[in-house]
Design a protein around this motif. Structure first.
Motif, short mmCIF file in Angstrom:
data_model
loop_
_atom_site.label_atom_id
_atom_site.label_comp_id
_atom_site.label_asym_id
_atom_site.label_seq_id
_atom_site.Cartn_x
_atom_site.Cartn_y
_atom_site.Cartn_z
N LEU A 1 -73.80 0.39 43.98
CA LEU A 1 -74.75 -0.56 43.38
C LEU A 1 -74.04 -1.48 42.41
O LEU A 1 -74.20 -2.71 42.45
N HIS A 2 -73.24 -0.93 41.53
CA HIS A 2 -72.62 -1.72 40.46
C HIS A 2 -71.50 -2.60 41.01
O HIS A 2 -71.32 -3.74 40.57
N ARG B 1 -80.47 -3.65 37.94
CA ARG B 1 -79.55 -3.97 39.04
C ARG B 1 -80.13 -3.50 40.37
O ARG B 1 -79.98 -4.18 41.39
N LEU B 2 -80.75 -2.34 40.36
CA LEU B 2 -81.35 -1.83 41.60
C LEU B 2 -82.46 -2.76 42.07
O LEU B 2 -82.57 -3.06 43.27
N TYR C 1 -74.32 5.48 45.87
CA TYR C 1 -74.81 4.12 45.64
C TYR C 1 -75.16 3.91 44.16
O TYR C 1 -74.77 2.90 43.57
N PHE C 2 -75.88 4.84 43.56
CA PHE C 2 -76.32 4.68 42.18
C PHE C 2 -75.16 4.71 41.20
O PHE C 2 -75.20 4.07 40.14
N TYR D 1 -73.22 -5.43 42.94
CA TYR D 1 -73.89 -6.32 41.99
C TYR D 1 -72.89 -7.26 41.32
O TYR D 1 -73.11 -8.47 41.20
N ASP E 1 -79.96 -5.75 50.39
CA ASP E 1 -78.76 -4.96 50.19
C ASP E 1 -79.00 -3.46 50.22
O ASP E 1 -78.22 -2.71 50.80
N PHE E 2 -80.06 -3.00 49.58
CA PHE E 2 -80.28 -1.56 49.47
C PHE E 2 -80.53 -0.95 50.85
O PHE E 2 -79.92 0.06 51.21
N THR F 1 -78.88 0.21 35.35
CA THR F 1 -79.14 0.55 36.76
C THR F 1 -80.52 0.10 37.26
O THR F 1 -80.61 -0.48 38.36
N ARG G 1 -80.88 -5.75 43.72
CA ARG G 1 -80.30 -5.48 45.04
C ARG G 1 -81.36 -5.18 46.08
O ARG G 1 -81.20 -5.49 47.26
N MET H 1 -69.66 -2.66 48.66
CA MET H 1 -70.41 -1.41 48.68
C MET H 1 -69.48 -0.24 48.99
O MET H 1 -69.78 0.91 48.69
#
Length: 615
Positions: free
Chosen positions: A563-564, A47-48, A558-559, A567, A152-153, A44, A51, A385
Motif C-alpha cells: 500500500l505505502h 492511503r487505503l 499489502y497493509f 501510494y 489498485d486494491f 494507512t 488506493r 506493489m
C-alpha cells in the motif's frame, strides 16, 4: 526515473552487477527511515481509501508505468506465435494426469461434459481477456486491466492470486512431468519420488526431478522470448502429433459398452469434475501478457487467444471420449491414464509414445507459464506493489530476468514438496476468482466512465452487477448444499436473468471498444460471472481454507508494504496529490476516453478517467 528517485536526488546512480541494495527493493519515501515508516502506517486509512477509489489511466499503463522497466520488451511475436503459446501453455498436466482421477471418482464417461462446461467457462473468459489485451497491450495482463477499471486494491488482490495461480500451475506440471518421465523409462509413476516421513501428508513425497526441469525451463525463458516461442511451437507440434496418435490408435480399440452407464455419478459429479478439470484450461491468460511483445495486438491477440482455445477444447474432448471407450471408467489409472489404457488393450509399445508426447506438452506448458508469470510480476512491480527490482528488463535479452528466475525458483520449491491433487484444487479457485473479476471489470468498462455516466445510471450499474454476482453466488451455494433440491434455482436464476436484462435495457453503454470488442454485452460477461462462481461452488472446503490463508497473507503484505510503496510512487508520478488524493481526483474527474459515447449535454473529453467517484 526509478534509479534517480531511488538514489535520492542528485547523487550518482550506482549500477551493480547484483542489484541487492535496499533501494532496489524499498526505494519509496515511506521506507527512508523508521520515522517515515511509522508515519506511513498511521496514515494507512487515508492511503487505503485513496488506493481503493483510484483507477489508473490507460495511457499511464502504456507509457509511464511501462517505462519503469528501464528497457522495452522486444515486439517480435505474431498471431502464429500466440496460437502456439496458447496451445503450449494450456495442453499439459491437466489432460494427462487429472483426467484419470476425475473420470474414475467423479464423472465416469460423462467427463467429456465436464470438459465442455470448463471449456465454455474458459472461452467466455477468453473473450473478456481479448478486449482488454487489444485495448491495453501491456505485460500486466489482468492485473493491468483491473487497475484501470476496478482500482489498485482490487488489482492487488488479483495480482496475488495470479502469482499463486501460475506458481501452483507450474508446480503441478513439473510434478506431472516426473510421473510421465518414469513411465517413459518403464517405471511406476511414483518411483522417482522420495518419501519424507517427517513431513505432513500431502507434502511428504519429494520430487527432485521437478526442481531440475524448472531449472532447465528457466534458462530458456530468460534468454529470449522469440527463442522460447520457437522452442514452444516445435514442441507443441510434436505434442499435437502425439495427441492425434492417441485418438486415432485408441479408436481402433474401443468398446461401446464402456460408455454404459454414461453418468454414474450424476450431475453433481460432472460439475465437481468440471471445477477441478478447469485446471486443464488454465494458462491461456498468459497469452494476454505477451501483448506488449506482439507486433499487431489488434489482429494477433484475438486470433491467438480464440484460436488456441478452440484447438485445445476439441483436442480435450476427443481424448477423453477415446479414453472412456478404451477402458471402463472404474479401471482407469489415476496417475497415467492414457499409458495404462493402451497397456490394457494390448498395445504396450504405445505407452512410450504417449509418455513422450505428454512430456513434450508439459515442458511447453511449463515454459509458456513461466514466460507469462514473469511478465505479470514485471508489471506488478512497475507499480511498486512488489519491489521494483522485479520490474527490470534485461537490455540484451529484452526479457524480465529477475522476475523469471525468482518466480521459477519459488515454483520449484512448491513442486518439490506438494502433491498434485492439493495443487489442482487451489489452482482452480484462484483462476476462477480472477476470471470473475475480469468479467466484472469488462462490464464496468463498457457501462461506466466518469464524467459521462450519470449518477443514476452509475447506481443502476452497481445494483445490476451486485444482483448478478449475488444471485450467482446463491446458486452456487444452493448447489453445494442441496443434493436434490430445486426451489432455490427458481429464485436465484430468474434474479440473474432479470439483472442482466436490466443492465442491457436500463443502463446505456458509456464506451465503445476501439479495435475489438466482446460480442453480446452484457450477456457474455454476465454468463462468465455466473458459470465461474458456479464452478467455485463445487470445490472442496479445504481448498477454500488454503485460499483464505493465502488471501490473509496478501492483505498483511499489502497493509504493511504494498500500500505505502504504491501510494508513494503514485504520488511521485502525479496519480495522487494531497493526503487523501482529493486534489488529483478533482483534476482528473470528468476526463474520459475519446472512444466513449457522448453524454447528454455533449460531454466528451479526450483522456481516460483515473478515479471512481464517491457513491
Amino acid at each position: 526515473m526509478e534509479g534517480a528517485s531511488g538514489a535520492g536526488g542528485e547523487g550518482t546512480v550506482r549500477r551493480r552487477v547484483c542489484c541487492c541494495s535496499k533501494d532496489d527493493f524499498l526505494p519509496e519515501e515511506s521506507f527512508r527511515s523508521w520515522i517515515n515508516y511509522w508515519g506511513a502506517l498511521k496514515d494507512t486509512p487515508a492511503r487505503l481509501r485513496d488506493r481503493v477509489l483510484t483507477r489508473s489511466l490507460e495511457t499511464r499503463e502504456l507509457s509511464e508505468v511501462k517505462a519503469r522497466s528501464q528497457h522495452d520488451m522486444k515486439r517480435t511475436l505474431t498471431w502464429w506465435d500466440l496460437i502456439w503459446f496458447g496451445i503450449g501453455v494450456v495442453i499439459g498436466a491437466g489432460i494427462f494426469v487429472l483426467t484419470g482421477l476425475q473420470t474414475k471418482e467423479h464423472a465416469g464417461p460423462a467427463v467429456v461434459l465436464s470438459f465442455v462446461v470448463s471449456g465454455i467457462s474458459a472461452m467466455l473468459s477468453v473473450f473478456c481477456y481479448t478486449e482488454f489485451a487489444v485495448e491495453i497491450p501491456v505485460a500486466g495482463g489482468s492485473f493491468a486491466y483491473l487497475r484501470v477499471e476496478l482500482g489498485d486494491f482490487t488489482a492487488f488482490i488479483a495480482a496475488g492470486n495470479i502469482i499463486l495461480e501460475y506458481m501452483i500451475g507450474g508446480a503441478a506440471v513439473a510434478r506431472s512431468w516426473t510421473s510421465y518421465f518414469a513411465t517413459l523409462l518403464n517405471r511406476k509413476p511414483e518411483d522417482f519420488l522420495i518419501q519424507a516421513h517427517g513431513l505432513a501428508n500431502g507434502y511428504d513425497r519429494l520430487d527432485p526431478i521437478a526442481v531440475c526441469i524448472c531449472g532447465v525451463v528457466c534458462v530458456f525463458a530468460v534468454l529470449s522470448t522469440k527463442g522460447s516461442s520457437r522452442l514452444n511451437y516445435i514442441s507443441s507440434i510434436v505434442h499435437l502429433l502425439a495427441i492425434v496418435f492417441i485418438i486415432v490408435a485408441g479408436l481402433t480399440k474401443v468398446d461401446a459398452a464402456n460408455y454404459t452407464p454414461f453418468t454414474p455419478f450424476k450431475a453433481h459429479g460432472i460439475f465437481k469434475a468440471s471445477a477441478v478439470l478447469f485446471f486443464a484450461y488454465v494458462g491461456f491468460d498468459a497469452v494476454s501478457t505477451l501483448a506488449e511483445e506482439t507486433k499487431n495486438p489488434a489482429r494477433d491477440i484475438p486470433i491467438g487467444l480464440v484460436g488456441s482455445m478452440v484447438v485445445t477444447t476439441i483436442a480435450y474432448c476427443s481424448m477423453v471420449i477415446t479414453l472412456c471407450l478404451m477402458q471402463p471408467y472404474y479401471q482407469i489409472d489415476t496417475y497415467a491414464p492414457f499409458s495404462v489404457a493402451f497397456q490394457a488393450v494390448g498395445m504396450d509399445w504405445a505407452k512410450y509414445i504417449v509418455a513422450f508426447g505428454a512430456l513434450e506438452g508439459m515442458t511447453t506448458a511449463l515454459l509458456t507459464g513461466a514466460v507469462g508469470l514473469a511478465r505479470y510480476v514485471t508489471h506488478i512491480a512497475r507499480t511498486h506493489m512488489m519491489p521494483p527490482w522485479f520490474a527490470k528488463v534485461n537490455e540484451k535479452t529484452g526479457t524480465p530476468v529477475n522476475a523469471t528466475i525468482v518466480m521459477l525458483s519459488a515454483t520449484a520449491v512448491i513442486a518439490f514438496f506438494t502433491k498434485l491433487n492439493i495443487l489442482a484444487d487451489l489452482l482452480s479457485i484462484s483462476t476462477l476468482f480472477i476470471f470473475t473479476l475480469v468479467a466484472i471489470a469488462l462490464l464496468v468498462r463498457r457501462y461506466y466512465v466518469s464524467g459521462v455516466t450519470k449518477p443514476a445510471n452509475r447506481n443502476k450499474l452497481i445494483i445490476c452487477i451486485s444482483l448478478i454476482v449475488g444471485s450467482s453466488t446463491a446458486t452456487a451455494t444452493y448447489w453445494g448444499l442441496s443434493e436434490n433440491g430445486w426451489v432455490g434455482y427458481v429464485i436465484t436464476m430468474p434474479i440473474w436473468f432479470l439483472a442482466t436484462v436490466g443492465l442491457r435495457v436500463l443502463v446505456p453503454q458509456a464506451r465503445d471498444p476501439k479495435l475489438w470488442g466482446v460480442p453480446l454485452v452484457p450477456w457474455l460477461p454476465s454468463a462468465s460471472i455466473a458459470i465461474n462462481i458456479f464452478l467455485l461452488g463445487s470445490i472442496d472446503r479445504a481448498s477454500f481454507e488454503r485460499f483464505g490463508i493465502w488471501t490473509g497473507f496478501l492483505l498483511l503484505y499489502y497493509f504493511f508494504f504494498g500500500l505505502h510503496a504504491s501510494y508513494d510512487i503514485a504520488k511521485e508520478s502525479g496519480e495522487t496529490k494531497g493526503k487523501d488524493g482529493l486534489e488529483w481526483k478533482k483534476i482528473e474527474e470528468g476526463d474520459v476516453s475519446s472512444t466513449t459515447r457522448t453524454a447528454p449535454g455533449g460531454v466528451n473529453n479526450d483522456s481516460e478517467t483515473s478515479a471512481i467517484p464517491s457513491i
